[in-house]
Write a protein that holds these residues in place. Structure first.
Motif, PDB file in Angstrom:
ATOM      1  N   VAL A   1     -32.265 -42.161 -28.884  1.00  0.00           N
ATOM      2  CA  VAL A   1     -31.669 -41.818 -27.588  1.00  0.00           C
ATOM      3  C   VAL A   1     -30.460 -40.914 -27.807  1.00  0.00           C
ATOM      4  CG1 VAL A   1     -30.549 -42.760 -25.525  1.00  0.00           C
ATOM      5  CG2 VAL A   1     -32.455 -43.995 -26.580  1.00  0.00           C
ATOM      6  N   PHE A   2     -30.416 -39.812 -27.058  1.00  0.00           N
ATOM      7  CA  PHE A   2     -29.311 -38.856 -27.111  1.00  0.00           C
ATOM      8  C   PHE A   2     -28.504 -38.988 -25.825  1.00  0.00           C
ATOM      9  CE2 PHE A   2     -32.532 -37.382 -29.907  1.00  0.00           C
ATOM     10  CZ  PHE A   2     -31.857 -36.817 -30.968  1.00  0.00           C
ATOM     11  N   GLY A   3     -27.209 -39.315 -25.978  1.00  0.00           N
ATOM     12  CA  GLY A   3     -26.394 -39.553 -24.799  1.00  0.00           C
ATOM     13  C   GLY A   3     -24.923 -39.299 -25.038  1.00  0.00           C
ATOM     14  N   HIS A   4     -24.107 -40.033 -24.271  1.00  0.00           N
ATOM     15  CA  HIS A   4     -22.688 -39.722 -24.104  1.00  0.00           C
ATOM     16  C   HIS A   4     -21.790 -40.933 -24.364  1.00  0.00           C
ATOM     17  CE1 HIS A   4     -24.147 -36.108 -22.008  1.00  0.00           C
ATOM     18  NE2 HIS A   4     -25.057 -36.918 -21.524  1.00  0.00           N
ATOM     19  N   ASN A   5     -20.583 -40.626 -24.783  1.00  0.00           N
ATOM     20  CA  ASN A   5     -19.546 -41.651 -24.891  1.00  0.00           C
ATOM     21  C   ASN A   5     -18.867 -41.807 -23.539  1.00  0.00           C
ATOM     22  OD1 ASN A   5     -19.527 -42.891 -27.335  1.00  0.00           O
ATOM     23  ND2 ASN A   5     -17.859 -41.723 -28.201  1.00  0.00           N
ATOM     24  N   PRO A   6     -18.290 -42.959 -23.253  1.00  0.00           N
ATOM     25  CA  PRO A   6     -18.113 -44.129 -24.113  1.00  0.00           C
ATOM     26  C   PRO A   6     -19.336 -45.055 -24.174  1.00  0.00           C
ATOM     27  CG  PRO A   6     -16.962 -44.487 -22.049  1.00  0.00           C
ATOM     28  CD  PRO A   6     -17.523 -43.085 -21.997  1.00  0.00           C
ATOM     29  N   ALA A   7     -20.393 -44.724 -23.440  1.00  0.00           N
ATOM     30  CA  ALA A   7     -21.580 -45.599 -23.416  1.00  0.00           C
ATOM     31  C   ALA A   7     -22.186 -45.788 -24.805  1.00  0.00           C
ATOM     32  CB  ALA A   7     -22.632 -45.044 -22.457  1.00  0.00           C
ATOM     33  N   MET A   8     -22.265 -44.720 -25.595  1.00  0.00           N
ATOM     34  CA  MET A   8     -22.910 -44.819 -26.914  1.00  0.00           C
ATOM     35  C   MET A   8     -22.125 -45.739 -27.847  1.00  0.00           C
ATOM     36  SD  MET A   8     -25.646 -43.084 -26.539  1.00  0.00           S
ATOM     37  CE  MET A   8     -26.435 -42.326 -27.925  1.00  0.00           C
ATOM     38  N   THR A   9     -20.819 -45.522 -27.942  1.00  0.00           N
ATOM     39  CA  THR A   9     -19.990 -46.384 -28.801  1.00  0.00           C
ATOM     40  C   THR A   9     -20.050 -47.827 -28.318  1.00  0.00           C
ATOM     41  OG1 THR A   9     -18.497 -44.570 -29.390  1.00  0.00           O
ATOM     42  CG2 THR A   9     -17.641 -46.811 -29.651  1.00  0.00           C
ATOM     43  N   GLY A  10     -19.958 -48.025 -27.012  1.00  0.00           N
ATOM     44  CA  GLY A  10     -20.013 -49.376 -26.453  1.00  0.00           C
ATOM     45  C   GLY A  10     -21.309 -50.082 -26.798  1.00  0.00           C
ATOM     46  N   LEU A  11     -22.425 -49.356 -26.724  1.00  0.00           N
ATOM     47  CA  LEU A  11     -23.719 -49.972 -27.002  1.00  0.00           C
ATOM     48  C   LEU A  11     -23.903 -50.255 -28.496  1.00  0.00           C
ATOM     49  CD1 LEU A  11     -25.951 -50.987 -25.242  1.00  0.00           C
ATOM     50  CD2 LEU A  11     -27.194 -48.862 -25.650  1.00  0.00           C
ATOM     51  N   VAL A  12     -23.423 -49.357 -29.350  1.00  0.00           N
ATOM     52  CA  VAL A  12     -23.459 -49.614 -30.799  1.00  0.00           C
ATOM     53  C   VAL A  12     -22.732 -50.922 -31.098  1.00  0.00           C
ATOM     54  CG1 VAL A  12     -22.483 -48.847 -33.017  1.00  0.00           C
ATOM     55  CG2 VAL A  12     -23.734 -47.225 -31.581  1.00  0.00           C
ATOM     56  N   ASN A  13     -21.577 -51.103 -30.480  1.00  0.00           N
ATOM     57  CA  ASN A  13     -20.786 -52.315 -30.725  1.00  0.00           C
ATOM     58  C   ASN A  13     -21.392 -53.551 -30.078  1.00  0.00           C
ATOM     59  OD1 ASN A  13     -18.900 -51.008 -32.336  1.00  0.00           O
ATOM     60  ND2 ASN A  13     -17.639 -50.434 -30.598  1.00  0.00           N
ATOM     61  N   GLN A  14     -22.037 -53.386 -28.948  1.00  0.00           N
ATOM     62  CA  GLN A  14     -22.654 -54.521 -28.252  1.00  0.00           C
ATOM     63  C   GLN A  14     -23.919 -55.003 -28.972  1.00  0.00           C
ATOM     64  OE1 GLN A  14     -23.353 -53.798 -24.038  1.00  0.00           O
ATOM     65  NE2 GLN A  14     -24.990 -55.303 -23.983  1.00  0.00           N
ATOM     66  N   LEU A  15     -24.711 -54.071 -29.509  1.00  0.00           N
ATOM     67  CA  LEU A  15     -26.015 -54.437 -30.066  1.00  0.00           C
ATOM     68  C   LEU A  15     -26.032 -54.596 -31.579  1.00  0.00           C
ATOM     69  CD1 LEU A  15     -28.371 -52.130 -27.956  1.00  0.00           C
ATOM     70  CD2 LEU A  15     -27.917 -54.581 -27.628  1.00  0.00           C
ATOM     71  N   GLY A  16     -25.209 -53.848 -32.282  1.00  0.00           N
ATOM     72  CA  GLY A  16     -25.239 -53.867 -33.742  1.00  0.00           C
ATOM     73  C   GLY A  16     -24.292 -54.881 -34.341  1.00  0.00           C
ATOM     74  N   ASP A  17     -24.332 -54.994 -35.680  1.00  0.00           N
ATOM     75  CA  ASP A  17     -23.461 -55.957 -36.362  1.00  0.00           C
ATOM     76  C   ASP A  17     -22.342 -55.278 -37.158  1.00  0.00           C
ATOM     77  OD1 ASP A  17     -24.955 -54.928 -38.453  1.00  0.00           O
ATOM     78  OD2 ASP A  17     -25.656 -56.871 -39.193  1.00  0.00           O
ATOM     79  N   LYS A  18     -22.167 -53.974 -36.967  1.00  0.00           N
ATOM     80  CA  LYS A  18     -21.062 -53.248 -37.597  1.00  0.00           C
ATOM     81  C   LYS A  18     -20.324 -52.470 -36.519  1.00  0.00           C
ATOM     82  CE  LYS A  18     -23.100 -52.729 -42.155  1.00  0.00           C
ATOM     83  NZ  LYS A  18     -24.243 -52.044 -42.741  1.00  0.00           N
ATOM     84  N   ALA A  19     -19.162 -52.974 -36.139  1.00  0.00           N
ATOM     85  CA  ALA A  19     -18.396 -52.349 -35.061  1.00  0.00           C
ATOM     86  C   ALA A  19     -17.777 -51.041 -35.531  1.00  0.00           C
ATOM     87  CB  ALA A  19     -17.303 -53.302 -34.580  1.00  0.00           C
ATOM     88  N   LEU A  20     -17.583 -50.138 -34.589  1.00  0.00           N
ATOM     89  CA  LEU A  20     -16.873 -48.904 -34.889  1.00  0.00           C
ATOM     90  C   LEU A  20     -15.974 -48.538 -33.716  1.00  0.00           C
ATOM     91  CD1 LEU A  20     -18.803 -46.374 -33.414  1.00  0.00           C
ATOM     92  CD2 LEU A  20     -20.152 -47.043 -35.342  1.00  0.00           C
ATOM     93  N   ASP A  21     -14.906 -47.805 -34.042  1.00  0.00           N
ATOM     94  CA  ASP A  21     -13.946 -47.400 -33.009  1.00  0.00           C
ATOM     95  C   ASP A  21     -14.529 -46.344 -32.095  1.00  0.00           C
ATOM     96  OD1 ASP A  21     -12.000 -49.108 -33.994  1.00  0.00           O
ATOM     97  OD2 ASP A  21     -11.157 -47.587 -35.326  1.00  0.00           O
ATOM     98  N   ASN A  22     -15.316 -45.434 -32.686  1.00  0.00           N
ATOM     99  CA  ASN A  22     -15.817 -44.309 -31.921  1.00  0.00           C
ATOM    100  C   ASN A  22     -17.030 -43.724 -32.627  1.00  0.00           C
ATOM    101  OD1 ASN A  22     -15.756 -42.105 -30.000  1.00  0.00           O
ATOM    102  ND2 ASN A  22     -14.949 -40.854 -31.667  1.00  0.00           N
TER     103      ASN A  22
END
Length: 161
Positions: free
Chosen positions: A106-127
């Protein structure tokens, strides 16, 4: 097993006074896509389905990936709903993916992308940076209930230059 690959669009230009969804990529974005793709191609195998926001910067980034990864036209879709900055809206769109698709990029936009990476994955990132890519696997047969994913790969252009 489901695999989600989230890619934030490439660095966009603010030079021309254009509406947000019409802003093109900067020259740097093409080089960033090249370095991310070089590493991602070593990791990726199997059929990918690509979904992109209709915004010029996201769609252009998606087209670069589509061409380099040799994705057939029938596995590429522009979805107007992906022009969102809200992670819950983004997740709702991904949840609608048909179960027969195993790997979705999926190709998209922040802050949605960063938020979803942090919500779904097990390695958080700031951005998740522009042209940043994150691969998350889920022990699920359906996109409807993906959660508690395992982050397999994070590729950021600045780390690959």
């Amino acid at each position: 097993m489901k695999r989600l690959i989230l890619v934030r669009h490439g660095k966009s230009s603010w030079e021309n006074n254009l509406p947000d969804e019409k802003r093109p990529l900067k020259k740097r974005a093409y080089h960033d896509a090249e370095v991310v793709l070089k590493t991602f191609k070593e990791f990726q195998s199997g059929n990918l389905t690509l979904w992109s926001s209709p915004a010029v910067r996201a769609n252009t980034t998606a087209q670069l990936f589509k061409e380099e990864l040799e994705i057939p036209e029938d596995r590429f879709t522009i979805k107007k709903e992906l022009y969102t900055f809200d992670e819950n809206q983004l997740l709702a769109i991904i949840n609608s993916c048909p179960a027969n698709i195993e790997k979705l990029m999926v190709f998209g936009h922040n802050p949605a992308m960063t938020g979803l990476v942090n919500q779904l994955g097990d390695k958080a990132l700031d951005n998740l940076p522009t042209t940043g890519l994150c691969v998350i696997d889920f022990e699920s047969d359906s996109w409807k209930n993906i959660k508690n994913g395992k982050t397999l790969l994070q590729l950021f252009p600045k780390n690959l230059r």
